[in-house]
Write an enzyme that holds these catalytic residues in place. Structure first.
Site, PDB file in Angstrom:
ATOM      1  N   ASP A  41      41.102  35.432  43.938  1.00 29.04           N
ATOM      2  CA  ASP A  41      41.044  34.481  42.834  1.00 29.04           C
ATOM      3  C   ASP A  41      41.165  35.274  41.535  1.00 29.04           C
ATOM      4  O   ASP A  41      40.257  36.027  41.172  1.00 29.04           O
ATOM      5  CB  ASP A  41      39.719  33.721  42.890  1.00 29.04           C
ATOM      6  CG  ASP A  41      39.607  32.640  41.824  1.00 29.04           C
ATOM      7  OD1 ASP A  41      40.392  32.668  40.855  1.00 29.04           O
ATOM      8  OD2 ASP A  41      38.720  31.773  41.949  1.00 29.04           O
ATOM      9  N   HIS A  42      42.293  35.083  40.837  1.00 32.58           N
ATOM     10  CA  HIS A  42      42.572  35.908  39.664  1.00 32.58           C
ATOM     11  C   HIS A  42      41.589  35.656  38.515  1.00 32.58           C
ATOM     12  O   HIS A  42      41.484  36.446  37.583  1.00 32.58           O
ATOM     13  CB  HIS A  42      44.001  35.659  39.174  1.00 32.58           C
ATOM     14  CG  HIS A  42      44.627  36.849  38.527  1.00 32.58           C
ATOM     15  ND1 HIS A  42      43.903  37.775  37.808  1.00 32.58           N
ATOM     16  CD2 HIS A  42      45.913  37.285  38.491  1.00 32.58           C
ATOM     17  CE1 HIS A  42      44.709  38.717  37.342  1.00 32.58           C
ATOM     18  NE2 HIS A  42      45.943  38.439  37.755  1.00 32.58           N
TER      19      HIS A  42
END
Length: 414
Positions: free
Chosen positions: A386-387
């Site tokens: 998850d950036h």
């Protein structure tokens, strides 16, 4: 006495399916008796009685989907005086229904307000009463309930009535085909299991809400495989459970997360939660869908302990015998498709976690070693992150450290 309600048996549960009633109307009930089996979005659970008494009414037959908090059965003193407490969410629907239909009494009568409302059509008061399971089967078999004669109490349509009507339809010669612009569907409709429905919803939300980034590493596991073979020889002599490549991966991932916890995180609104415990989810394919048992504190356990616990939980996951708490609280997930010969794939993050590691099969490949062409076993892993919580450099550092461990396997146990 309190009603028997559909309880919340997992943190993500919104409704449950009544799989089977283990007690029948008229049975004496003692506190602690198991009344029914309930299918949640994660497992088969046992519904326990919290009061003594007599089971006076069963309001939902096996196969019924019931929202949490709804009454599914009534326990009374045996006089038949027990009545359900109305569900506030359904009061407005029930009020409308009461304007058109007088409540029936006796076994099999629809005591739940929502069910009573469903038995009333907006334009007619002649809609036939039917059980939730009968309606479900009718939809699946494309049977019009208006054409079915009910044999249950008060003319209530049961599952057997629907199936009998379907067999009659099937045995009736078909009318000559009518020309249509749409071809008939050449397929079988298979209802999604509760697990599949919840997985579809949660993973769709994950892709929509979490901006995924993907990084892949090709890891030389030649020494790791030799290390595993040596460990298993020792374990076999001691009569202990052998370890798999996945068990070594679990230990290696847990060790890496302990050294650098920047990937052991999740996003909560405008906060980043860095988890103290390292609880690894292991994706397991079951006939009902994908389940993820959790190995808690994996960094503190030996490889043998991980191997034993993983096998036990995987077997119970396939048999739907895991407890809800054994599938919750994960901080990082591993999904391994190597046993199917898949060399590389990407996985969707399991919310609320921020990362998942997709593991392929180890394959022999040619490599140069001091100008010599040699055969090495190469394993490809892909990290989905998850950036919002994990940037590219953090994810790359995690894979770099994991690669170091797997290519020097003695470090995994030291």
């Amino acid at each position: 006495m309190p009603d028997v309600i559909m309880p919340r048996l997992s943190d993500t549960m919104e409704e449950g399916v009544v799989v089977a009633w283990l007690k029948q109307v008229g049975d004496k009930i003692s506190r602690g008796d198991i009344l029914a089996e309930i299918e949640t979005d994660k497992a088969l659970m046992e519904l326990e009685a919290y009061e003594d008494g007599v089971l006076e009414q069963i309001l939902f037959e096996p196969g019924s989907r019931v929202p949490i908090g709804n009454t599914i059965a009534l326990i009374g003193d045996g006089t038949g005086s027990a009545t359900a407490v109305p569900n506030p969410a359904a009061e407005s629907v029930a009020d409308t229904a009461s304007d058109h239909v007088a409540p029936s009494s006796g076994p099999g009568a629809p005591s739940d307000p929502i069910e009573a409302a469903e038995n009333v059509s907006s334009d007619t008061v002649t809609r036939k009463k039917s059980s939730p399971l009968a309606r479900k089967i009718a939809r699946e078999l494309d049977v019009d309930l208006a054409t079915v004669t009910g044999t249950g109490p008060g003319g209530r349509i049961t599952r057997q009535d629907v199936e009998s009507a379907y067999r009659t339809i099937e045995s009736t010669p078909a009318a000559p085909p009518v020309a249509s612009t749409s071809p008939a569907g050449d397929y079988d409709e298979i209802p999604l299991s509760t697990i599949q429905q919840v997985s579809a919803k949660r993973l769709t939300e994950s892709k929509q809400q979490a901006p995924h980034i993907y990084l892949t590493s090709a890891i030389d596991v030649t020494d790791l495989l030799a290390f595993r073979a040596e460990i298993n020889r020792t374990l076999e002599q001691a009569g202990k459970t052998k370890v798999s490549v996945n068990d070594l991966l679990v230990k290696a991932v847990a060790t890496t997360l302990r050294t650098d916890p920047a990937v052991n995180v999740s996003v909560a609104d405008d906060k980043l939660l860095r988890h103290r415990g390292i609880h690894l989810g292991i994706a397991v394919a079951t006939p009902a869908g994908l389940l993820v048992p959790v190995i808690r504190d994996a960094d503190r356990k030996s490889i043998s302990e991980i191997a034993s616990e993983t096998r036990d939980k995987a077997e119970r996951a396939r048999d739907r015998k895991l407890r809800a708490d054994e599938m919750s609280g994960g901080t990082f997930t591993i999904s391994n498709l190597g046993m199917f010969g898949i060399e590389q794939f990407t996985a969707v993050i399991n919310p609320p976690e921020s990362a998942i590691l997709a593991v392929g099969a180890a394959k022999d490949e040619l490599r140069l070693d001091n100008s010599q062409v040699v055969t090495r076993s190469i394993l490809r892993v892909t990290l989905s992150a998850d950036h919002r919580a994990i940037d590219g450099a953090t994810a790359a550092r995690f894979l770099q450290q994991l690669t170091e461990l797997l290519e020097h396997p003695l470090r995994i146990i030291t």
